[in-house]
Design a protein around this motif. Structure first.
Motif, mmCIF file in Angstrom:
data_model
loop_
_atom_site.group_PDB
_atom_site.id
_atom_site.type_symbol
_atom_site.label_atom_id
_atom_site.label_comp_id
_atom_site.label_asym_id
_atom_site.label_seq_id
_atom_site.Cartn_x
_atom_site.Cartn_y
_atom_site.Cartn_z
ATOM 1 N N VAL A 142 0.873 -1.176 0.000
ATOM 2 C CA VAL A 142 0.000 0.000 0.000
ATOM 3 C C VAL A 142 0.908 1.223 0.000
ATOM 4 C CG1 VAL A 142 -1.826 1.268 1.179
ATOM 5 C CG2 VAL A 142 -1.764 -1.233 1.314
ATOM 6 N N PRO A 143 0.964 2.001 -1.085
ATOM 7 C CA PRO A 143 1.856 3.160 -1.131
ATOM 8 C C PRO A 143 1.631 4.107 0.042
ATOM 9 C CG PRO A 143 0.892 2.734 -3.296
ATOM 10 C CD PRO A 143 0.180 1.846 -2.326
ATOM 11 N N GLY A 144 2.702 4.426 0.747
ATOM 12 C CA GLY A 144 2.641 5.386 1.834
ATOM 13 C C GLY A 144 2.065 4.868 3.138
ATOM 14 N N ALA A 145 1.643 3.597 3.189
ATOM 15 C CA ALA A 145 1.036 3.065 4.412
ATOM 16 C C ALA A 145 2.098 2.825 5.464
ATOM 17 C CB ALA A 145 0.285 1.767 4.113
ATOM 18 N N SER A 146 1.757 3.104 6.717
ATOM 19 C CA SER A 146 2.681 2.846 7.819
ATOM 20 C C SER A 146 2.495 1.422 8.310
ATOM 21 C CB SER A 146 2.425 3.830 8.967
ATOM 22 O OG SER A 146 1.098 3.681 9.456
ATOM 23 N N GLY A 147 3.440 0.962 9.117
ATOM 24 C CA GLY A 147 3.348 -0.375 9.684
ATOM 25 C C GLY A 147 4.363 -1.313 9.069
ATOM 26 N N PRO A 148 4.567 -2.454 9.696
ATOM 27 C CA PRO A 148 5.578 -3.398 9.231
ATOM 28 C C PRO A 148 5.227 -4.017 7.881
ATOM 29 C CG PRO A 148 4.265 -4.363 10.986
ATOM 30 C CD PRO A 148 3.860 -2.932 10.889
ATOM 31 N N ALA A 149 6.263 -4.289 7.099
ATOM 32 C CA ALA A 149 6.062 -4.941 5.799
ATOM 33 C C ALA A 149 5.967 -6.445 5.935
ATOM 34 C CB ALA A 149 7.218 -4.574 4.857
ATOM 35 N N LEU A 150 6.455 -6.977 7.063
ATOM 36 C CA LEU A 150 6.516 -8.425 7.264
ATOM 37 C C LEU A 150 6.090 -8.739 8.686
ATOM 38 C CD1 LEU A 150 7.586 -10.957 5.618
ATOM 39 C CD2 LEU A 150 9.662 -10.732 6.985
ATOM 40 N N GLY A 305 -2.147 -0.161 6.294
ATOM 41 C CA GLY A 305 -2.916 1.076 6.236
ATOM 42 C C GLY A 305 -4.182 1.071 7.071
ATOM 43 N N VAL A 306 -4.459 -0.011 7.801
ATOM 44 C CA VAL A 306 -5.697 -0.130 8.587
ATOM 45 C C VAL A 306 -5.355 -0.158 10.071
ATOM 46 C CG1 VAL A 306 -7.704 -1.576 9.067
ATOM 47 C CG2 VAL A 306 -6.843 -1.371 6.724
ATOM 48 N N ARG A 307 -6.091 0.618 10.881
ATOM 49 C CA ARG A 307 -5.871 0.622 12.314
ATOM 50 C C ARG A 307 -6.302 -0.725 12.894
ATOM 51 N NH1 ARG A 307 -8.190 5.458 13.940
ATOM 52 N NH2 ARG A 307 -6.215 6.548 14.181
ATOM 53 N N VAL A 308 -5.356 -1.422 13.531
ATOM 54 C CA VAL A 308 -5.576 -2.805 13.947
ATOM 55 C C VAL A 308 -6.675 -2.924 14.996
ATOM 56 C CG1 VAL A 308 -4.501 -4.781 15.118
ATOM 57 C CG2 VAL A 308 -3.251 -3.560 13.323
ATOM 58 N N LEU A 309 -6.675 -2.055 16.005
ATOM 59 C CA LEU A 309 -7.668 -2.157 17.072
ATOM 60 C C LEU A 309 -9.093 -1.951 16.548
ATOM 61 C CD1 LEU A 309 -5.960 -0.385 20.110
ATOM 62 C CD2 LEU A 309 -6.513 -2.814 19.874
ATOM 63 N N GLU A 310 -9.272 -1.013 15.652
ATOM 64 C CA GLU A 310 -10.608 -0.777 15.102
ATOM 65 C C GLU A 310 -11.080 -1.987 14.302
ATOM 66 O OE1 GLU A 310 -11.324 3.968 14.515
ATOM 67 O OE2 GLU A 310 -10.167 2.938 12.947
ATOM 68 N N ARG A 311 -10.182 -2.557 13.519
ATOM 69 C CA ARG A 311 -10.559 -3.706 12.704
ATOM 70 C C ARG A 311 -10.878 -4.920 13.581
ATOM 71 N NH1 ARG A 311 -13.052 -5.392 8.231
ATOM 72 N NH2 ARG A 311 -12.199 -7.365 7.481
ATOM 73 N N TRP A 312 -10.088 -5.129 14.632
ATOM 74 C CA TRP A 312 -10.324 -6.241 15.560
ATOM 75 C C TRP A 312 -11.717 -6.134 16.184
ATOM 76 C CZ3 TRP A 312 -11.479 -6.986 20.676
ATOM 77 C CH2 TRP A 312 -11.159 -8.221 21.250
ATOM 78 N N PHE A 313 -12.075 -4.937 16.631
ATOM 79 C CA PHE A 313 -13.384 -4.718 17.256
ATOM 80 C C PHE A 313 -14.507 -4.878 16.235
ATOM 81 C CE2 PHE A 313 -16.849 -1.843 18.518
ATOM 82 C CZ PHE A 313 -17.125 -2.328 19.792
ATOM 83 N N ALA A 314 -14.310 -4.358 15.025
ATOM 84 C CA ALA A 314 -15.359 -4.422 14.000
ATOM 85 C C ALA A 314 -15.690 -5.860 13.634
ATOM 86 C CB ALA A 314 -14.925 -3.643 12.764
ATOM 87 N N ARG A 315 -14.709 -6.728 13.595
ATOM 88 C CA ARG A 315 -14.955 -8.133 13.254
ATOM 89 C C ARG A 315 -15.834 -8.810 14.309
ATOM 90 N NH1 ARG A 315 -13.246 -11.656 9.716
ATOM 91 N NH2 ARG A 315 -11.717 -11.115 8.123
ATOM 92 N N ARG A 316 -15.722 -8.391 15.546
ATOM 93 C CA ARG A 316 -16.467 -9.036 16.627
ATOM 94 C C ARG A 316 -17.840 -8.426 16.860
ATOM 95 N NH1 ARG A 316 -11.556 -9.977 16.554
ATOM 96 N NH2 ARG A 316 -10.567 -11.790 17.554
ATOM 97 N N THR A 317 -18.104 -7.277 16.282
ATOM 98 C CA THR A 317 -19.396 -6.622 16.517
ATOM 99 C C THR A 317 -20.204 -6.456 15.233
ATOM 100 O OG1 THR A 317 -18.275 -4.468 16.354
ATOM 101 C CG2 THR A 317 -18.605 -5.380 18.561
#
Length: 404
Positions: A142-150, A305-317
């Motif tokens: 993802v161009p410009g996305a922060s976070g680890p590549a691996l 590029g996706v905030r991990v905590l928000e995605r984790w919560f969204a999957r469960r609700t």
């Protein structure tokens, strides 16, 4: 990364590609139906019981057939799994014991490991899973996305980013029980001579986690000329791998320092529907529930590029379609989900606090020409294929056995 159109000579630009350094890789799993995975094992057993108790057209509708799988599909058992191989329409059999998998970055869930349920299960990965195996998962570019590549996990990964982009799954070892490192032939010997120390597969993986950088062609891994830079990168990488795998290397679950460990300050309601963060007080709100301290580094941590905590919560609700197997789940927020969330906050806080330390290692640019001169690259074509297993029986469709 396979599937990305490269310009002529793109593989020769910049540091060497991880695709050449760890040649055997596997595409993501494709579950085909969402109900076969869930954040808790009890839910999966309840869904299985509902499916098994249905008959005929009702069972087919609950199953959700695809082009790859229907209740009448005849398939072999997954390697290492004792599950039914009779057609599901005729004999579902007992509920398979759920196993831990990584659905998305840092989202550990449970899966029904029955080949009759999974569109594309990648049996070659199941064949080499289990300690001391580790899986390195490239994150979709993802161009410009922060976070680890691996990212690294000990549990079997689905292999997709939180945004659904496919990555490549690279097992650290090509055979069960930690045999035959999945590296280009001669690479570990080359590194040992270059840095004046014995380099094994785990040290190599630690360096890649510290130094891997994204590119449109896939992860690139520079190799420094200075042994001290290598040693410093390996030390950082070992810490990052240990945090990502929840203490698999050290044997001790990572923890934040005393006074910085998150706790439940107000009980999570029966079913929270909103997630919010208050940076001034370092409070994470789940409805009326409150967790703190939650460092900003944990809240802001992103993967692909996706905030991990928000995605984790969204999957469960998420609200599933009524009448489907997906609709079978907990009636209220389980206590273990809160415990897992606290653990996730700790993981993300520890990783986020050290992400900036990777910069000197990702800034390195050497290695490609030296590896070519040494004959390490390009890797032989056979190293891109899974190793054969000639002494292992696995159950085929309808109870037949096959020798691999």
């Amino acid at each position: 990364m396979r599937g990305v159109t490269e310009s002529p000579g793109a593989r020769a630009e910049g540091p060497p590609l991880l695709d050449d350094l760890m040649p055997w890789s596997v595409a993501p799993l494709r579950f085909g139906r969402s109900w076969i995975a869930a954040p808790d094992a009890r839910t999966l057993r309840a869904r299985w019981d509902r499916l098994a108790s249905a008959e005929g057209a009702e069972r087919e509708a609950l199953f959700r057939p695809s082009r790859a799988r229907t209740p009448s599909s005849a398939v072999a058992a997954l390697p290492g799994r004792r599950t039914g191989t009779a057609r599901l329409s005729r004999d579902p059999g007992p509920c398979p014991e759920p196993v831990r998998v990584v659905r998305e970055p840092f989202d550990e869930q449970w899966l029904l490991p029955d080949h009759r349920l999974i569109d594309t299960a990648r049996p070659e990965l199941w064949r080499v899973a289990g300690p001391p195996q580790l899986f390195a998962v490239e994150q979709g570019y993802v161009p410009g996305a922060s976070g680890p590549a691996l990212l690294v996990t000990g549990a079997l990964p689905e292999g997709r980013s939180a945004a659904g982009r496919p990555g490549r799954i690279r097992p650290l070892f090509r055979r069960p029980d930690g045999r035959e490192p999945n590296v280009a032939p001669g690479l570990l010997a080359f590194l040992g001579a270059r840095y004046g120390r014995e380099v094994d597969a785990r040290e190599w993986l630690a360096w890649t986690v510290a130094a891997a950088l994204p590119s449109p062609a896939g992860c690139r891994v520079p190799l420094p000329g200075d042994p001290e830079v290598w040693a410093a990168g390996v030390a950082l990488g070992r810490d990052l791998v240990d945090v990502q795998t929840r203490g698999a290397l050290s044997g001790t679950r990572p923890r934040l320092p005393g006074g910085r460990r998150p706790y439940v300050r107000a009980a999570v309601p029966a079913w929270p529907r909103t997630l919010a963060y208050e940076p001034e007080d370092e409070v994470l709100r789940l409805g009326e529930g409150r967790l703190s301290p939650v460092p900003v580094a944990a809240w802001e941590f992103r993967a692909g590029g996706v905030r991990v905590l928000e995605r984790w919560f969204a999957r469960r609700t998420a609200r599933p379609e009524p009448g489907t197997l997906d609709a079978i789940g907990p009636e209220s927020w389980p206590q273990e989900w809160t415990s897992e969330l606290l653990d996730l906050v700790t993981t993300l806080a520890l990783l986020g606090a050290r992400e900036a330390e990777r910069a000197p290692f990702t800034a390195e640019r050497g290695g490609l020409e030296d590896l070519r001169t040494a004959g390490v690259l390009p890797p032989p074509p056979g190293t891109r294929r899974p190793a054969s297993v000639l002494d292992h029986q696995e159950e085929g469709p309808e109870g037949q056995f096959m020798l691999l």
